[in-house]
Design an enzyme around this catalytic site. Structure first.
Site, PDB file in Angstrom:
ATOM      1  N   LYS A 154       0.844  -1.205   0.000  1.00 51.05           N
ATOM      2  CA  LYS A 154       0.000   0.000   0.000  1.00 51.05           C
ATOM      3  C   LYS A 154       0.877   1.253   0.000  1.00 51.05           C
ATOM      4  CE  LYS A 154      -3.678  -2.531   2.211  1.00 51.05           C
ATOM      5  NZ  LYS A 154      -4.236  -3.029   3.465  1.00 51.05           N
ATOM      6  N   GLN A 187      -4.410  -1.542   9.635  1.00 47.92           N
ATOM      7  CA  GLN A 187      -4.246  -2.872   9.054  1.00 47.92           C
ATOM      8  C   GLN A 187      -4.801  -3.932  10.016  1.00 47.92           C
ATOM      9  OE1 GLN A 187      -2.992  -3.473   5.871  1.00 47.92           O
ATOM     10  NE2 GLN A 187      -3.713  -5.542   6.268  1.00 47.92           N
ATOM     11  N   ASP A 229     -11.079   2.465   4.054  1.00 45.79           N
ATOM     12  CA  ASP A 229     -11.320   1.019   4.011  1.00 45.79           C
ATOM     13  C   ASP A 229     -12.827   0.724   4.062  1.00 45.79           C
ATOM     14  OD1 ASP A 229      -9.549  -0.999   3.610  1.00 45.79           O
ATOM     15  OD2 ASP A 229      -8.923  -1.215   5.692  1.00 45.79           O
TER      16      ASP A 229
END
Ligand code: NAD
Length: 301
Positions: free
Chosen positions: A53, A97, A120
């Site tokens: 990422k 994460q 997200d």
């Protein structure tokens, strides 16, 4: 006839081209998109995902930042970091994460993220908006699934779709997105009886189970679009999906490979969500400018 293989890499490439153009337009307005990823602990798979990422954000010329916290960081420490980022105007996207270490409550942590920076799409405000059919940040993997289905040219409206798996990250949002596009959607899961009866009547099958080669040719209607979300590591180290690629490709109309299918799209969609957030930052600034025009100072002059 063998299925057409859906090339996730190619679809992702087209997306990145569009993101680059949007980034250039933002730059002209003095905005550089900013994405911050927070990782807690040393989980090797998470380290790899985070590195990809960061690499992609830097490749786009963005402010890509990774904040690494030790395995024993507390939930409060993590939330404090998030709250600081919420207030930082140069940060458009905040991603924590997952999975987090067991002593941290993921749902509580996700709630700390400003929903406007939740690229997200896991904050309950964004889940709720998706449920209500309102504009929201859509979770990256299901968003990518929709782009891959669209890339086939197959019309979604009116079709029978079956989603196997009901996770918050993939299955449930995929169900909602397909439903929003007027498919008739059945959400199957580990307790579904006679799963094959459902899948055999489906024009679109999304498999998000986490079981290697689980979906076999006899479960698929000839010509169906089959999207394989699974990423499974076999004992010999090879990657495979939830769909038995070799047999299903002889029956399906369109099929995603693993690797090279859905996996390619997830990071691309994260970047797309971040550029959307940066554009919203610009629009917000415009609104502020408008507000200052309306606050009377002009009229006084
Ligand atoms: P999960 O473990 O949270 O959910 C799995 C789902 O499968 C559950 O809802 C369960 O009910 C269902 N299931 C399990 N056994 C079943 C059975 N026998 N019949 C029918 N349904 C069954 O998993 P997840 O997070 O949704 O991920 C699913 C897969 O997708 C995993 O392999 C994961 O690695 C992969 N994944 C890939 C990406 C990507 O970017 N490509 C992103 C997320 C997840």
């Amino acid at each position: 006839m063998a299925a057409q293989i859906i090339d996730g890499k190619e679809v992702a490439k087209i997306t990145y081209k569009q993101i680059k153009a949007r980034t250039a337009a933002l730059r002209e307005q003095g905005i550089i998109p900013g994405l911050t990823v927070i990782i807690v602990g040393e989980n090797p798979a998470s380290q790899t995902y985070v590195a990809s990422k960061e690499k992609r954000a830097l490749k786009l010329g963005w402010n890509g930042q990774v904040i690494r916290l030790p395995e024993n960081a507390t939930q409060q420490e993590l939330c404090e970091v998030i709250k600081t980022l919420n207030l930082d105007d140069s940060v458009d996207g905040i991603l924590v994460q997952l999975p987090l270490p067991k002593h941290i409550n993921e749902l509580e942590v996700l709630k700390c993220i400003d929903p406007e920076k939740d690229v997200d799409g896991f904050h309950i405000v964004n889940s709720g908006k998706l449920f209500a059919g309102l504009e929201s940040f859509v979770p990256c993997t299901p968003k990518g699934i929709m782009k891959l289905i669209d890339s086939t040219g197959v019309e979604i409206e009116g079709k029978n779709a079956v989603v196997i798996g009901r996770s918050l990250i993939v299955g449930k949002p995929a169900f909602l997105l397909l439903s929003a596009r007027n498919a008739t959607v059945t959400l199957c899961h580990s307790k579904t009886e006679n799963l094959a009866e459902f899948t055999r009547s489906a024009d679109i099958v999304v498999a998000a189970i986490g079981k290697p080669n689980f979906v076999t040719a006899d479960m698929i209607k000839p010509g169906a679009v089959v999207i394989d979300v699974g990423i499974n590591r076999l004992p010999d180290g090879q990657l495979c999906g939830d769909v038995d690629f070799e047999s299903v490709k002889e029956v399906a109309g369109h099929l995603t490979p693993v690797p090279g299918g859905v996996g390619q799209m997830t990071i691309a969609m994260l970047m797309e969500n971040t550029v959307i957030s940066a554009e919203a930052r610009l629009a917000g600034r415009d609104r502020k400018t408008d507000a200052s025009v309306l606050d009377g100072t002009r009229h006084k002059a």
